[in-house]
Design an enzyme around this catalytic site. Sequence first.
Site, short mmCIF file in Angstrom:
data_model
loop_
_atom_site.label_atom_id
_atom_site.label_comp_id
_atom_site.label_asym_id
_atom_site.label_seq_id
_atom_site.Cartn_x
_atom_site.Cartn_y
_atom_site.Cartn_z
N THR A 139 -3.54 2.81 -2.84
CA THR A 139 -3.06 3.38 -1.59
C THR A 139 -4.19 3.88 -0.71
OG1 THR A 139 -1.77 5.23 -0.72
CG2 THR A 139 -2.74 5.56 -2.88
N ASP A 140 -3.93 3.94 0.59
CA ASP A 140 -4.90 4.54 1.52
C ASP A 140 -4.98 6.05 1.34
OD1 ASP A 140 -2.42 5.20 2.60
OD2 ASP A 140 -2.87 4.48 4.62
N GLU A 141 -3.99 6.63 0.64
CA GLU A 141 -3.96 8.10 0.54
C GLU A 141 -5.11 8.65 -0.29
OE1 GLU A 141 -0.25 10.00 -0.06
OE2 GLU A 141 0.80 8.64 1.28
N TYR A 164 0.15 13.09 -6.06
CA TYR A 164 0.30 11.62 -6.07
C TYR A 164 -1.03 10.93 -5.74
CZ TYR A 164 1.06 6.99 -4.11
OH TYR A 164 0.94 5.65 -3.83
N LYS A 168 -3.52 8.53 -8.02
CA LYS A 168 -3.90 7.16 -7.67
C LYS A 168 -5.43 7.04 -7.56
CE LYS A 168 -1.53 4.07 -6.79
NZ LYS A 168 -0.89 3.01 -7.64
N ARG A 228 0.89 7.38 10.52
CA ARG A 228 0.75 6.48 9.38
C ARG A 228 0.50 5.07 9.93
NH1 ARG A 228 0.17 10.63 7.55
NH2 ARG A 228 1.09 11.68 5.76
P1 NAD Z 1 8.44 2.22 -6.25
O1 NAD Z 1 8.56 3.67 -6.60
O2 NAD Z 1 9.45 1.58 -5.39
O3 NAD Z 1 8.33 1.35 -7.58
C1 NAD Z 1 7.60 1.78 -8.70
C2 NAD Z 1 8.11 1.00 -9.89
O4 NAD Z 1 7.35 1.41 -11.05
C3 NAD Z 1 9.58 1.26 -10.21
O5 NAD Z 1 10.24 0.04 -10.43
C4 NAD Z 1 9.54 2.08 -11.50
O6 NAD Z 1 10.65 1.89 -12.34
C5 NAD Z 1 8.26 1.58 -12.13
N1 NAD Z 1 7.66 2.57 -13.06
C6 NAD Z 1 7.47 3.88 -12.85
N2 NAD Z 1 6.93 4.45 -13.94
C7 NAD Z 1 6.76 3.45 -14.86
C8 NAD Z 1 6.23 3.40 -16.17
N3 NAD Z 1 5.76 4.50 -16.79
N4 NAD Z 1 6.19 2.20 -16.80
C9 NAD Z 1 6.68 1.07 -16.21
N5 NAD Z 1 7.21 1.08 -14.97
C10 NAD Z 1 7.24 2.26 -14.29
O7 NAD Z 1 6.98 2.09 -5.60
P2 NAD Z 1 6.44 1.11 -4.49
O8 NAD Z 1 6.57 1.76 -3.18
O9 NAD Z 1 6.97 -0.24 -4.72
O10 NAD Z 1 4.88 1.12 -4.87
C11 NAD Z 1 4.36 0.21 -5.81
C12 NAD Z 1 2.87 0.46 -5.96
O11 NAD Z 1 2.22 0.31 -4.70
C13 NAD Z 1 2.53 1.86 -6.44
O12 NAD Z 1 1.43 1.75 -7.33
C14 NAD Z 1 2.10 2.59 -5.18
O13 NAD Z 1 1.17 3.60 -5.47
C15 NAD Z 1 1.48 1.47 -4.38
N6 NAD Z 1 1.53 1.61 -2.94
C16 NAD Z 1 2.72 1.87 -2.32
C17 NAD Z 1 2.77 1.94 -0.93
C18 NAD Z 1 4.05 2.21 -0.18
O14 NAD Z 1 4.02 2.44 1.02
N7 NAD Z 1 5.21 2.16 -0.81
C19 NAD Z 1 1.58 1.77 -0.18
C20 NAD Z 1 0.39 1.53 -0.87
C21 NAD Z 1 0.38 1.43 -2.24
O1 DAU Z 2 0.09 5.54 2.71
C1 DAU Z 2 0.59 4.85 1.61
C2 DAU Z 2 1.64 5.71 0.92
O2 DAU Z 2 2.77 5.70 1.77
C3 DAU Z 2 2.01 5.20 -0.46
O3 DAU Z 2 0.88 5.27 -1.30
C4 DAU Z 2 3.16 6.03 -1.05
O4 DAU Z 2 3.57 5.49 -2.29
C5 DAU Z 2 4.32 5.99 -0.08
O5 DAU Z 2 5.34 6.85 -0.54
C6 DAU Z 2 3.87 6.44 1.30
O6 DAU Z 2 3.53 7.84 1.30
P1 DAU Z 2 3.97 8.80 2.51
O7 DAU Z 2 3.98 10.19 2.05
O8 DAU Z 2 3.15 8.51 3.72
O9 DAU Z 2 5.46 8.22 2.77
P2 DAU Z 2 6.82 8.94 3.14
O10 DAU Z 2 7.78 7.85 3.51
O11 DAU Z 2 7.24 9.93 2.12
O12 DAU Z 2 6.45 9.74 4.46
C7 DAU Z 2 5.94 9.08 5.62
C8 DAU Z 2 5.63 10.16 6.66
O13 DAU Z 2 6.87 10.71 7.10
C9 DAU Z 2 4.84 11.31 6.11
O14 DAU Z 2 3.96 11.78 7.11
C10 DAU Z 2 5.88 12.37 5.80
C11 DAU Z 2 6.93 12.12 6.85
N1 DAU Z 2 8.33 12.41 6.44
C12 DAU Z 2 8.79 11.86 5.28
C13 DAU Z 2 10.10 12.07 4.88
C14 DAU Z 2 10.59 11.49 3.58
C15 DAU Z 2 9.15 13.15 7.27
O15 DAU Z 2 8.72 13.64 8.33
N2 DAU Z 2 10.44 13.38 6.86
C16 DAU Z 2 10.95 12.88 5.70
O16 DAU Z 2 12.13 13.14 5.38
#
Ligand code: NAD
Ligand code: DAU
Length: 365
Positions: A139-141, A164, A168, A228
């Site tokens: 992640t970029d975070e 989180y 990561k 974001r």
């Molecule tokens: P998600 O929460 O939708 O999916 C995560 C999956 O991992 C789920 O299916 C869950 O059951 C599985 N999991 C959790 N713990 C586990 C364990 N101990 N063993 C096996 N499986 C397990 O997440 P996502 O949004 O699809 O993100 C996937 C990956 O991409 C993560 O590593 C996240 O950090 C990264 N990522 C997400 C975003 C985003 O915006 N969603 C952006 C950048 C990177």
């Molecule tokens: O940047 C990549 C990351 O993006 C991933 O690594 C994470 O897995 C993914 O969850 C996401 O993280 P964020 O914290 O940025 O995502 P989220 O959707 O929770 O929130 C996006 C932005 O919106 C953040 O600035 C918080 C804000 N927010 C979020 C929720 C859920 C609100 O203002 N209200 C809300 O109810």
Amino acid sequence: MSTSAHTPRSLLVTGGAGFIGSHLVRHLLAAHRDVRVVTLDALTYAGNPMNLADVQAAHGGRHRLVQGDICDGALVARLLAEHAVDTIVHLAAESHVDRSIDGPLAFVRTNVLGTATLLDAARRAWAGRADVRFHHVSTDEVYGSLGADGRFREDTPYDPSSPYSASKAGSDHLVRAWGRTYGLPVTITNCSNNYGPYQYPEKLIPLMVLNALSGRPLPVYGDGQQIRDWLYVQDHCEAIWLAATRGRPGETYNVGGDNQPTNLTIVKTLCHILDELVPLPTHESYEKLIRFVQDRPGHDRRYAMDIRKIAQELGWRPKETLETGLLKTVKWYLDHPEWVRSVHSQGDYTGWLEKNYANRSQSVP
Ligand code: NAD
Ligand code: DAU
């Protein structure tokens, strides 16, 4: 710049029943007829076999879903051997920042210990082989928060803010360490915020769409001016595949959408799409549901990705615009009520927000 080609035949995709993982599994089975995939997923609240139902129907002969934990080293070793796995794409994680504030240890266990367990199983199974690849999806975070100017580059120092993102960051360091110490061929992509179908409705975009449709408040944290860098999930999957197959071992590639709206702009855009697609009987805008609530602790202000490295080395660019991607996404949630019901049956996450919600809430001026 030279690249290093890797040709996967048998892949282990961790977290493949989650949001991004299920898109990746669908994408690579459809686009690459000669690969087999084992999905390893613990099926936590975020993992849903429904996310892969169409994949199973279309490509069941080449895909297997195994319910299991990435922290289970014996299981991982068995899967690597039984399926002659030559490529691991690692997405399994606890992924939601708000939940990491409520319960950080689950994040350390899965994201740090789970990644180390996979790396070590891969090192033992592959002992010195070069025709293998461990690709880590991050992640970029990990880079922390930007001020008014600039973008994250691959050499930006790590400065994570939440449990989180710290977990990561730890997993990224482990991946690089296994690469440098044991010669494991590793690549990493650090990506910005994804959106699209199948995203669990704890994340901003699906939460806002589904709350609006059920007439619930749209909670915007703080002043809503956080930024974001939004990327459509399909574009992310293409970047992962390119980095895993053509990226240079040991390298990191930043991935982002080159879209930096404020959170409030995203929420208002979603309201306007819903105003068009599902007008309220009163003809008011869904914007009336917006509420400013207490800010997330440690909330990063701005993310923006510099994607020149992956563009120049691997020829990747995002294809979807934010406008078309958001419209497609809202339509998908409207068209899939059975998926929404299956997710809601696990109970809505309210977390720390619920505790603070009463303290500060005010509708948009
Ligand atoms: P998600 O929460 O939708 O999916 C995560 C999956 O991992 C789920 O299916 C869950 O059951 C599985 N999991 C959790 N713990 C586990 C364990 N101990 N063993 C096996 N499986 C397990 O997440 P996502 O949004 O699809 O993100 C996937 C990956 O991409 C993560 O590593 C996240 O950090 C990264 N990522 C997400 C975003 C985003 O915006 N969603 C952006 C950048 C990177
Ligand atoms: O940047 C990549 C990351 O993006 C991933 O690594 C994470 O897995 C993914 O969850 C996401 O993280 P964020 O914290 O940025 O995502 P989220 O959707 O929770 O929130 C996006 C932005 O919106 C953040 O600035 C918080 C804000 N927010 C979020 C929720 C859920 C609100 O203002 N209200 C809300 O109810």
